[in-house]
Design a protein around this motif. Structure first.
Motif, mmCIF file in Angstrom:
data_model
loop_
_atom_site.group_PDB
_atom_site.id
_atom_site.type_symbol
_atom_site.label_atom_id
_atom_site.label_comp_id
_atom_site.label_asym_id
_atom_site.label_seq_id
_atom_site.Cartn_x
_atom_site.Cartn_y
_atom_site.Cartn_z
ATOM 1 N N GLU A 6 65.573 65.655 20.668
ATOM 2 C CA GLU A 6 65.767 64.207 20.761
ATOM 3 C C GLU A 6 66.666 63.683 19.639
ATOM 4 N N ARG A 7 66.405 64.097 18.404
ATOM 5 C CA ARG A 7 67.194 63.584 17.287
ATOM 6 C C ARG A 7 68.660 63.992 17.432
ATOM 7 N N ALA A 8 68.906 65.241 17.786
ATOM 8 C CA ALA A 8 70.289 65.715 17.938
ATOM 9 C C ALA A 8 71.006 64.983 19.070
ATOM 10 N N LEU A 9 70.289 64.726 20.151
ATOM 11 C CA LEU A 9 70.908 64.030 21.285
ATOM 12 C C LEU A 9 71.207 62.576 20.949
ATOM 13 N N ARG A 10 70.311 61.933 20.232
ATOM 14 C CA ARG A 10 70.536 60.519 19.907
ATOM 15 C C ARG A 10 71.744 60.341 18.994
ATOM 16 N N ARG A 11 72.071 61.356 18.216
ATOM 17 C CA ARG A 11 73.243 61.263 17.350
ATOM 18 C C ARG A 11 74.545 61.256 18.136
ATOM 19 N N VAL A 12 74.525 61.792 19.355
ATOM 20 C CA VAL A 12 75.773 61.925 20.122
ATOM 21 C C VAL A 12 75.719 61.168 21.448
ATOM 22 N N SER A 13 74.739 60.291 21.624
ATOM 23 C CA SER A 13 74.590 59.614 22.915
ATOM 24 C C SER A 13 74.318 58.135 22.742
ATOM 25 N N ILE A 14 74.443 57.416 23.861
ATOM 26 C CA ILE A 14 74.096 56.001 23.961
ATOM 27 C C ILE A 14 73.104 55.861 25.102
ATOM 28 N N THR A 15 72.077 55.054 24.900
ATOM 29 C CA THR A 15 71.082 54.831 25.947
ATOM 30 C C THR A 15 71.566 53.759 26.897
ATOM 31 N N SER A 16 71.567 54.092 28.181
ATOM 32 C CA SER A 16 72.003 53.134 29.200
ATOM 33 C C SER A 16 70.863 52.194 29.561
ATOM 34 N N ALA A 17 71.187 50.923 29.707
ATOM 35 C CA ALA A 17 70.171 49.937 30.070
ATOM 36 C C ALA A 17 70.536 49.168 31.335
ATOM 37 N N VAL A 18 71.846 49.087 31.638
ATOM 38 C CA VAL A 18 72.305 48.215 32.719
ATOM 39 C C VAL A 18 73.389 48.917 33.541
ATOM 40 N N VAL A 19 73.382 48.649 34.845
ATOM 41 C CA VAL A 19 74.463 49.073 35.725
ATOM 42 C C VAL A 19 75.176 47.816 36.217
ATOM 43 N N GLU A 20 76.487 47.732 36.023
ATOM 44 C CA GLU A 20 77.273 46.617 36.550
ATOM 45 C C GLU A 20 78.068 47.113 37.743
ATOM 46 N N VAL A 21 78.040 46.368 38.834
ATOM 47 C CA VAL A 21 78.720 46.757 40.059
ATOM 48 C C VAL A 21 79.897 45.819 40.319
ATOM 49 N N ASP A 22 81.079 46.386 40.518
ATOM 50 C CA ASP A 22 82.294 45.633 40.811
ATOM 51 C C ASP A 22 82.967 46.206 42.056
ATOM 52 N N ILE A 23 83.901 45.447 42.595
ATOM 53 C CA ILE A 23 84.690 45.915 43.739
ATOM 54 C C ILE A 23 85.957 46.594 43.228
ATOM 55 N N TYR A 24 86.206 47.778 43.703
ATOM 56 C CA TYR A 24 87.303 48.622 43.235
ATOM 57 C C TYR A 24 88.665 47.949 43.414
ATOM 58 N N GLU A 25 88.898 47.370 44.580
ATOM 59 C CA GLU A 25 90.227 46.846 44.897
ATOM 60 C C GLU A 25 90.541 45.539 44.181
ATOM 61 N N THR A 26 89.517 44.726 43.903
ATOM 62 C CA THR A 26 89.772 43.376 43.377
ATOM 63 C C THR A 26 89.195 43.135 41.983
ATOM 64 N N GLY A 27 88.218 43.935 41.585
ATOM 65 C CA GLY A 27 87.535 43.693 40.316
ATOM 66 C C GLY A 27 86.452 42.642 40.418
ATOM 67 N N GLU A 28 86.171 42.157 41.634
ATOM 68 C CA GLU A 28 85.117 41.154 41.812
ATOM 69 C C GLU A 28 83.792 41.675 41.263
ATOM 70 N N PHE A 29 83.153 40.848 40.449
ATOM 71 C CA PHE A 29 81.836 41.191 39.911
ATOM 72 C C PHE A 29 80.781 40.911 40.972
ATOM 73 N N ILE A 30 80.033 41.945 41.355
ATOM 74 C CA ILE A 30 79.007 41.796 42.392
ATOM 75 C C ILE A 30 77.655 41.452 41.779
ATOM 76 N N GLY A 31 77.299 42.139 40.735
ATOM 77 C CA GLY A 31 75.997 41.898 40.115
ATOM 78 C C GLY A 31 75.607 43.056 39.219
ATOM 79 N N THR A 32 74.375 43.023 38.738
ATOM 80 C CA THR A 32 73.901 44.062 37.824
ATOM 81 C C THR A 32 72.538 44.582 38.251
ATOM 82 N N HIS A 33 72.214 45.724 37.681
ATOM 83 C CA HIS A 33 70.858 46.261 37.815
ATOM 84 C C HIS A 33 70.434 46.768 36.440
ATOM 85 N N ARG A 34 69.287 46.316 36.000
ATOM 86 C CA ARG A 34 68.760 46.771 34.714
ATOM 87 C C ARG A 34 67.672 47.806 34.978
ATOM 88 N N TRP A 35 67.773 48.936 34.273
ATOM 89 C CA TRP A 35 66.743 49.965 34.436
ATOM 90 C C TRP A 35 65.391 49.372 34.094
#
Length: 466
Positions: free
Chosen positions: A69-98
């Motif tokens: 755990e300690r070694a991994l935390r030194r080289v990683s970031i904890t994800s908390a949120v997923v943001e969803v966008d549209i590929y062609e336009t960049g339109e922001f659709i919404g988010t999902h929080r773990w």
């Protein structure tokens, strides 16, 4: 701490990537001797390990349990949120929080890091655990006779078990099934994996927010036969970018390419219609890797007929390139294999334990492969009524202040992910031993006791009673 095996045997692990190093750590934890054979040198691997990787909760909890755990935390970031966008336009659709409750139940976290960072953590842990890692050696052939491997130098190495952790087009896989399963399969699309220096991201006002304001976010772009994924990696001042795009024009080579040789203009042309920020990112990226995304049929045999060769990770159950669970399945495999071999008492058990490994992992891995294939389709859904309904459902959820994965097909995808995250590979192996392994051992011992009794000389005055 794991229970140590009553009998220690020698494992040769072909392949020094995530699967092979995780296997070495896990097997050393239960007392076995391990030699890992890796064809590339450390310098070569560093130049080839482009791009980021995610560690979902079902694997981070295993690595935490292994003391990393300690070694991994030194080289990683904890994800908390997923943001969803549209590929062609960049339109922001919404988010999902773990959901904190879900993550608490899974006993893990979702970590983002550089592929090379993960490998180095595993490499150092394997060496510390006492495994021998031989880099820059190439295996020419594998045989269950012995069993043994022969290197290109002519050197022959013997072992009790040979583990194929050598990825797609695995040499050990070919020794078991007689053909290259992955190499001959058609491919669906191309996957590019790369990173962008943080300094370049921060210097562009349009890109800086991805890097400075949304450290814990994973960004997903949903497109018409295209998709993208981005996230900040820990341990390095970089932003990871992953792209799934259609094959190139007919007649142009689309083979896998690691460690350079890709024209960035080529990758940009493959983007198709996309939002300006994605196009900007691809003009700033480091050298990417390119991999064919294949949907491979299940491999029937993971163990050879003599019960001394076994395949794990991508060699046994190839996932679509860029899958969220790619590294996780390799570590789960290693954990289960080691748990089973912690019960080794004599060499006659080896085939039984190897076949038990496949029995335990086969359905789980098939389910994950199906989930990852479905997830890729969800991200790259062709334009049409189904795609429009997907986006409409997600927009409606976001408008209500809810998670974008709270309804419709998106909800189904999220439920599958929660089930995947909650799986505990080591508990499954323990359950198998209690329900089946011990019963087999007791039945075997009873048989041996009866045989010994039958062969015990009787006293001369012994009489059978009616």
């Amino acid at each position: 701490m794991y229970d140590k095996a009553k009998l220690s045997i020698k494992f040769l692990v072909v392949g020094g990537g995530i699967a092979g190093l995780a296997c070495a750590i896990a097997l050393r934890r239960v007392g076995h001797h391990v030699v890992v054979l890796e064809r590339y040198s450390d310098a070569d691997i560093s130049t080839m390990s482009h791009g980021g990787i995610g560690l979902p909760p079902n694997v981070s909890k295993i690595l935490f349990h292994w003391g990393l755990e300690r070694a991994l935390r030194r080289v990683s970031i904890t994800s908390a949120v997923v943001e969803v966008d549209i590929y062609e336009t960049g339109e922001f659709i919404g988010t999902h929080r773990w959901e904190e409750e879900v993550l608490r139940e899974t006993r893990g976290e979702y970590l983002f890091l550089h592929h090379d960072g993960l490998r180095r953590v595993l490499y150092e842990a394997a060496i510390t655990a006492g495994a021998e890692v031989r880099a820059g050696v190439t295996v020419a052939s594998v045989s269950s006779d012995g069993p043994h491997v022969t290197l290109t130098t002519g050197e022959k190495l013997l072992a009790d078990v040979i583990v194929g952790a050598d990825g797609r087009s695995s040499l050990v896989q070919q020794a078991i099934v007689g053909e290259d399963i992955h190499g001959g399969a058609p491919y669906h699309c191309l996957f590019y994996n790369t990173t962008i220096p943080g300094a370049l991201m921060r210097a562009d006002p349009d890109l800086a927010p991805f890097f400075t304001q949304s450290i814990e976010s994973m960004f997903v772009w949903l497109g018409n036969n295209r998709s993208a994924l981005g996230f900040r990696v820990g341990g390095k001042d970089e932003f990871a970018l992953q792209l799934w795009v259609p094959p190139r024009q007919k007649g142009i080579s689309d083979g896998d390419c690691w460690g350079g040789g890709i024209d960035l203009n080529e990758m940009q042309r493959q983007l198709g219609p996309c939002e300006p920020r994605l196009l900007k990112m691809t003009k700033l990226v480091a050298t990417p890797t390119r991999v064919q995304v294949k949907m491979v049929s299940p491999i029937e045999d993971w163990v050879d007929e003599h019960g001394r060769l076994v395949i794990i990770g991508e060699a046994a159950h190839p996932l679509p390139a860029g899958s969220l669970q790619g590294g996780a399945m390799a570590v789960e495999d290693a954990a289960v294999l080691a748990k089973l071999f912690s019960h080794l008492r004599d060499k006659d058990q080896i085939p039984t334990l190897l076949h038990a490994f496949q029995d335990l992992r086969e359905d789980r891995c098939a389910s994950v492969v199906h989930s990852e294939q479905s997830n890729l389709y969800f991200q790259m859904m062709p334009a049409g009524p189904k795609q429009e309904q997907r986006d409409q459902d997600m927009r409606a959820k976001a408008a209500q202040g809810e998670s974008v994965f709270g309804g419709g097909e998106a909800a189904e995808q999220w439920e599958q992910l929660k089930e995947l995250f909650g799986y505990d590979a080591e508990d499954e192996a323990d359950d198998w031993w209690v329900k089946w392994g011990l019963l087999r051992e007791r039945a075997k011992q009873r048989s041996l006791d009866m045989e010994a009794e039958m062969n015990t000389p009787r006293p001369s005055n012994f009489r059978l009673r009616a």
